[in-house]
Design an enzyme around this catalytic site. Structure first.
Site, PDB file in Angstrom:
ATOM      1  CE1 TYR A  53       0.825  -9.275   1.611  1.00  0.00           C
ATOM      2  CE2 TYR A  53       2.529  -7.649   1.140  1.00  0.00           C
ATOM      3  CZ  TYR A  53       1.231  -8.080   1.024  1.00  0.00           C
ATOM      4  OH  TYR A  53       0.317  -7.330   0.315  1.00  0.00           O
ATOM      5  CB  THR A  67      -0.940  -0.008   1.218  1.00  0.00           C
ATOM      6  OG1 THR A  67      -1.664  -1.243   1.231  1.00  0.00           O
ATOM      7  CG2 THR A  67      -1.932   1.140   1.179  1.00  0.00           C
ATOM      8  CE  LYS A 108      -1.030  -7.780   4.122  1.00  0.00           C
ATOM      9  NZ  LYS A 108      -0.520  -6.529   3.513  1.00  0.00           N
TER      10      LYS A 108
END
Length: 298
Positions: free
Chosen positions: A140, A52, A168
């Site tokens: 991740y 992000t 994640k």
């Protein structure tokens, strides 16, 4: 080492903050404003320079300044995580080392993209990075961007390292998600897809690394807090209220949609760096309409 003895990430809502730009340059004033807003909302942690945060477009020099700036703004008021990784392991090593040296509390390390490594390569990658730092490392898994997925067996191997303490999970494969969440009941798995928060929590996830909390930190945290209190009906109602907005944001590549919403809320510019481009008027209209229908006021 027992898992309970490991360094842990805080459970709850962790915001993956955008990197605000103004005419392609980093807007530090906007970043300070947004970090302060997140802390005031009581989020459980902040990720800087994740997907992000458009980390692939940020230079090494910019990374250093961003980490130092954010560290100073946060000032130990919430858990500070720095995103690390790239297409090669050496880059991830260097970034993990810098994050530790500049005072991060933890690192979020993405599986190498573009190269599409085999599972053995994924294991060696994460173990190599984990040896570079004393910080807790959150793996991740985001196969839509990396082209490969961390399997359940691979995650089990990696969780044996003392510094690797969380995952994640941003896969959309419900079978794979369910397998991991039920296999690792004693390990910390975070939802990596805002639209799947409640299903993740119902299967044992400990929180979410969130995009929507850039704009609605209090509202999104309410979903988690109500669920934690076993007020599942209230959690569901709060989630359903936000879900149309989540769907509208997913129409464009992250973080294009969330930056458009943040711009509408006068928190930062909608600017993104190439090769990303701002969304068209139709997408913006859909996002604003969906936000207005949530009933939340900034």
């Amino acid at each position: 080492m027992e898992y309970a003895d490991k360094k842990r990430f805080p459970h709850g809502i962790i915001t993956a903050v955008v990197t605000p730009f103004k005419n392609t340059e980093i807007d530090y004033s906007a970043l300070k404003l947004m970090l302060g807003r997140q802390i005031k909302a009581g989020v459980d942690g902040i990720v800087l320079l994740g997907t992000t945060g458009e980390s692939p477009t940020v230079s090494a020099k910019e990374r250093s300044r961003l980490i130092e700036f954010a560290k100073e703004c946060i000032d130990k008021r919430t858990f500070f995580i720095v995103g690390c990784g790239g297409a090669d392991t050496r880059t991830a090593q260097e970034q993990a080392k810098e994050a530790y040296q500049r005072g991060a509390d933890g690192i979020l390390c993405v599986t190498p993209y573009y190269n599409r490594p085999p599972q053995d390569g994924i294991v060696r990658h994460y173990l190599t990075v984990a040896e570079e730092t004393e910080l807790p490392l959150m793996m991740y898994n985001v196969p839509s961007r990396t082209g490969v997925s961390i399997t359940c067996k691979t995650a089990e191997v990696l969780f044996s390292h003392e510094n690797i303490t969380a995952l994640k999970e941003a896969s959309s494969d419900i079978y794979d998600i369910t397998e991991k969440l039920t296999a690792f009941s004693g390990f910390d798995i975070f939802c990596g897809n805002d639209e799947l928060l409640l299903p993740f929590l119902s299967l044992g996830a400990v929180g979410c690394v969130s995009v929507i909390s850039n704009a609605l930190p209090c509202a999104y945290k309410t979903v988690y807090d109500k669920f934690l209190l076993n007020k599942t009906d209230e959690a569901r109602d709060a989630f359903v209220r936000i879900r149309p907005l989540l769907k509208s944001l997913s129409q464009s590549t992250n973080p294009v949609g969330i930056k458009a919403l943040l711009a509408y809320l006068d928190l930062c510019s909608p600017d993104v760096r190439l090769p990303l481009v701002k969304g068209d008027d139709g997408e913006l209209h859909g996002i604003i309409k969906a936000y207005s229908e949530t009933g939340y006021v900034l």
